[in-house]
Design a protein around this motif. Structure first.
Motif, PDB file in Angstrom:
ATOM      1  N   PHE A  72     -12.332 -78.828 -44.033  1.00 42.05           N
ATOM      2  CA  PHE A  72     -13.456 -79.572 -44.604  1.00 42.05           C
ATOM      3  C   PHE A  72     -13.797 -80.875 -43.875  1.00 42.05           C
ATOM      4  O   PHE A  72     -14.462 -81.736 -44.425  1.00 42.05           O
ATOM      5  CB  PHE A  72     -13.242 -79.834 -46.100  1.00 42.05           C
ATOM      6  N   SER A  73     -13.357 -81.018 -42.616  1.00 41.70           N
ATOM      7  CA  SER A  73     -13.756 -82.205 -41.855  1.00 41.70           C
ATOM      8  C   SER A  73     -15.234 -82.144 -41.478  1.00 41.70           C
ATOM      9  O   SER A  73     -15.822 -83.166 -41.122  1.00 41.70           O
ATOM     10  CB  SER A  73     -12.889 -82.357 -40.612  1.00 41.70           C
ATOM     11  N   GLY A  74     -15.850 -80.981 -41.581  1.00 42.85           N
ATOM     12  CA  GLY A  74     -17.278 -80.847 -41.313  1.00 42.85           C
ATOM     13  C   GLY A  74     -18.130 -81.644 -42.279  1.00 42.85           C
ATOM     14  O   GLY A  74     -19.239 -82.048 -41.955  1.00 42.85           O
ATOM     15  N   VAL A  75     -17.605 -81.897 -43.461  1.00 43.59           N
ATOM     16  CA  VAL A  75     -18.335 -82.697 -44.451  1.00 43.59           C
ATOM     17  C   VAL A  75     -18.516 -84.120 -43.923  1.00 43.59           C
ATOM     18  O   VAL A  75     -19.599 -84.701 -44.025  1.00 43.59           O
ATOM     19  CB  VAL A  75     -17.601 -82.699 -45.809  1.00 43.59           C
ATOM     20  N   ILE A  76     -17.483 -84.669 -43.334  1.00 41.12           N
ATOM     21  CA  ILE A  76     -17.559 -86.012 -42.764  1.00 41.12           C
ATOM     22  C   ILE A  76     -18.541 -86.039 -41.606  1.00 41.12           C
ATOM     23  O   ILE A  76     -19.364 -86.956 -41.494  1.00 41.12           O
ATOM     24  CB  ILE A  76     -16.168 -86.495 -42.331  1.00 41.12           C
ATOM     25  N   LEU A 111     -18.766 -72.113 -41.805  1.00 46.17           N
ATOM     26  CA  LEU A 111     -17.545 -71.527 -41.259  1.00 46.17           C
ATOM     27  C   LEU A 111     -16.694 -72.572 -40.554  1.00 46.17           C
ATOM     28  O   LEU A 111     -15.471 -72.618 -40.728  1.00 46.17           O
ATOM     29  CB  LEU A 111     -17.885 -70.375 -40.311  1.00 46.17           C
ATOM     30  N   LEU A 112     -17.323 -73.416 -39.740  1.00 44.81           N
ATOM     31  CA  LEU A 112     -16.566 -74.472 -39.063  1.00 44.81           C
ATOM     32  C   LEU A 112     -15.955 -75.446 -40.064  1.00 44.81           C
ATOM     33  O   LEU A 112     -14.825 -75.909 -39.880  1.00 44.81           O
ATOM     34  CB  LEU A 112     -17.470 -75.222 -38.078  1.00 44.81           C
ATOM     35  N   THR A 113     -16.675 -75.749 -41.126  1.00 46.15           N
ATOM     36  CA  THR A 113     -16.146 -76.649 -42.147  1.00 46.15           C
ATOM     37  C   THR A 113     -14.939 -76.030 -42.841  1.00 46.15           C
ATOM     38  O   THR A 113     -13.926 -76.697 -43.061  1.00 46.15           O
ATOM     39  CB  THR A 113     -17.236 -76.990 -43.174  1.00 46.15           C
ATOM     40  N   LEU A 114     -15.029 -74.754 -43.166  1.00 46.63           N
ATOM     41  CA  LEU A 114     -13.915 -74.085 -43.838  1.00 46.63           C
ATOM     42  C   LEU A 114     -12.680 -73.990 -42.946  1.00 46.63           C
ATOM     43  O   LEU A 114     -11.557 -74.153 -43.419  1.00 46.63           O
ATOM     44  CB  LEU A 114     -14.337 -72.692 -44.300  1.00 46.63           C
TER      45      LEU A 114
END
Length: 63
Positions: A46-50, A39-42
């Motif tokens: 998509f900075s959660g991927v980094i 949820l935080l990534t979405l």
């Protein structure tokens, strides 16, 4: 509370064990951490991927 706890990547892993390791450290359900991460990534474009990749490199493997 055990003061000797260390944040390590978990053997309970889906990809690299980062969310599972955080869940073990916080003593919560790994599925809840994974859902919160998605949820935080979405919601952060998509900075959660980094952040996940950085944590993957920084958090040591459980030994």
């Amino acid at each position: 509370m055990n003061n000797n706890r260390r944040l390590t990547r978990s053997a309970n892993r889906t990809l690299a064990g980062v969310c599972g390791g955080i869940a073990e450290y916080l003593d919560v359900d790994p599925t809840a951490v994974r859902v919160a991460y998605v949820l935080l990534t979405l919601f952060t474009c998509f900075s959660g991927v980094i952040v996940y990749i950085i944590l993957w490199l920084l958090i040591p493997e459980k030994y």
